[in-house]
Design a protein around this motif. Structure first.
Motif, mmCIF file in Angstrom:
data_model
loop_
_atom_site.group_PDB
_atom_site.id
_atom_site.type_symbol
_atom_site.label_atom_id
_atom_site.label_comp_id
_atom_site.label_asym_id
_atom_site.label_seq_id
_atom_site.Cartn_x
_atom_site.Cartn_y
_atom_site.Cartn_z
ATOM 1 N N ARG A 55 11.806 -1.145 2.081
ATOM 2 C CA ARG A 55 10.149 0.244 1.953
ATOM 3 C C ARG A 55 9.788 -0.046 0.645
ATOM 4 N N ALA A 99 8.491 5.767 4.536
ATOM 5 C CA ALA A 99 9.468 5.066 4.678
ATOM 6 C C ALA A 99 9.510 5.550 5.953
ATOM 7 N N GLN A 100 8.479 6.278 6.465
ATOM 8 C CA GLN A 100 8.238 5.874 7.906
ATOM 9 C C GLN A 100 6.986 5.008 8.711
ATOM 10 N N CYS A 101 5.826 4.741 7.181
ATOM 11 C CA CYS A 101 4.973 3.990 8.067
ATOM 12 C C CYS A 101 4.854 2.569 7.847
ATOM 13 N N GLY A 102 5.439 1.463 6.934
ATOM 14 C CA GLY A 102 5.867 0.165 6.402
ATOM 15 C C GLY A 102 4.381 -0.208 5.511
ATOM 16 N N ALA A 103 4.042 0.545 5.274
ATOM 17 C CA ALA A 103 1.937 0.454 4.544
ATOM 18 C C ALA A 103 2.886 -0.361 3.171
ATOM 19 N N CYS A 104 3.817 -0.057 2.497
ATOM 20 C CA CYS A 104 4.076 -0.343 0.896
ATOM 21 C C CYS A 104 5.137 -1.803 1.066
ATOM 22 N N LYS A 142 1.388 -1.135 0.132
ATOM 23 C CA LYS A 142 -0.091 -0.048 -0.051
ATOM 24 C C LYS A 142 0.915 1.291 0.541
ATOM 25 N N TYR A 143 0.267 2.948 -0.573
ATOM 26 C CA TYR A 143 1.098 3.548 -0.879
ATOM 27 C C TYR A 143 0.437 4.063 0.599
ATOM 28 N N GLY A 144 1.383 4.511 1.842
ATOM 29 C CA GLY A 144 1.128 5.091 3.665
ATOM 30 C C GLY A 144 1.497 6.171 3.012
ATOM 31 N N CYS A 145 2.759 6.567 3.837
ATOM 32 C CA CYS A 145 3.650 8.081 4.000
ATOM 33 C C CYS A 145 4.253 8.247 3.055
ATOM 34 N N GLY A 146 4.968 7.292 2.391
ATOM 35 C CA GLY A 146 5.458 7.484 0.729
ATOM 36 C C GLY A 146 6.842 8.428 1.096
ATOM 37 N N CYS A 149 7.685 2.019 -1.363
ATOM 38 C CA CYS A 149 7.565 3.042 -1.615
ATOM 39 C C CYS A 149 9.340 4.523 -1.777
#
Ligand code: FES
Ligand code: FES
Length: 167
Positions: A63, A48-53, A42-46, A65
């Protein structure tokens, strides 16, 4: 995504050989979602700070993103879609279902992929170690307790599977 400076980038994606023309600015997350139509990362923060990708690159968490697509040339890339075997969920996925380790599910990709990387290296992490490994994955729904329990359950399921396979 191809430009005059594109480079042919070959890698394995969820076990299958693939190739793309990657421009220098192309990010792995965009390639996975837009070219290969994978919806796990997923795209979250773009940033490298949230982990969604998160994806695995040669078994290590990465990461997508911020990772240039050309950098995975020659690598083995695994996404959430590559974990299950046919209809059989990966034990980490199974454990997240059993322990209800998600609410909205947006963080789920990163949590599951990070748990896979952790358990491949450390089959029996304690709770503190699990927390530490997941530290950089953000869950906005506050599902942390269930997520930790899911990873503990995954470790148990994987240990049981190892016992069966070793007779
Ligand atoms: S979208 Fe990649 S770490 Fe947040
Ligand atoms: S379950 Fe919603 S962000 Fe984690």
């Amino acid at each position: 995504m191809s430009t005059a400076q594109s480079t042919l980038t070959r890698f394995r994606l969820n076990g299958a050989p693939v190739s793309i023309e990657a421009a220098p600015k192309d990010l792995l997350l965009d390639v996975l979602r837009d070219v290969f139509r994978l919806r796990g990362p997923k795209y979250g923060c773009g940033r490298a700070q949230c982990g969604a990708c998160s994806v695995l690159v040669d078994g290590k968490i990465a990461r997508a993103c911020v990772l240039r697509a050309a950098r995975v040339d020659g690598a083995e890339v695994t996404t959430l879609e590559g974990l299950a075997e046919g209809d059989r969920l990966h034990p980490v996925q199974q454990a997240f279902v059993e322990k209800q380790g998600a609410q909205c599910g947006y963080c789920l990709n990163g949590m599951v992929m990070t748990a896979c990387a952790l358990l491949a290296q450390e089959p029996a992490p304690d709770r503190a170690r699990i927390r530490e490994a997941l530290r950089d994955n953000i869950c906005r729904c506050g599902t942390h307790q269930e997520i930790i329990e899911s990873v503990e359950q995954a470790a148990r399921l994987m240990a049981a599977a190892r016992e069966v396979s070793h007779g």
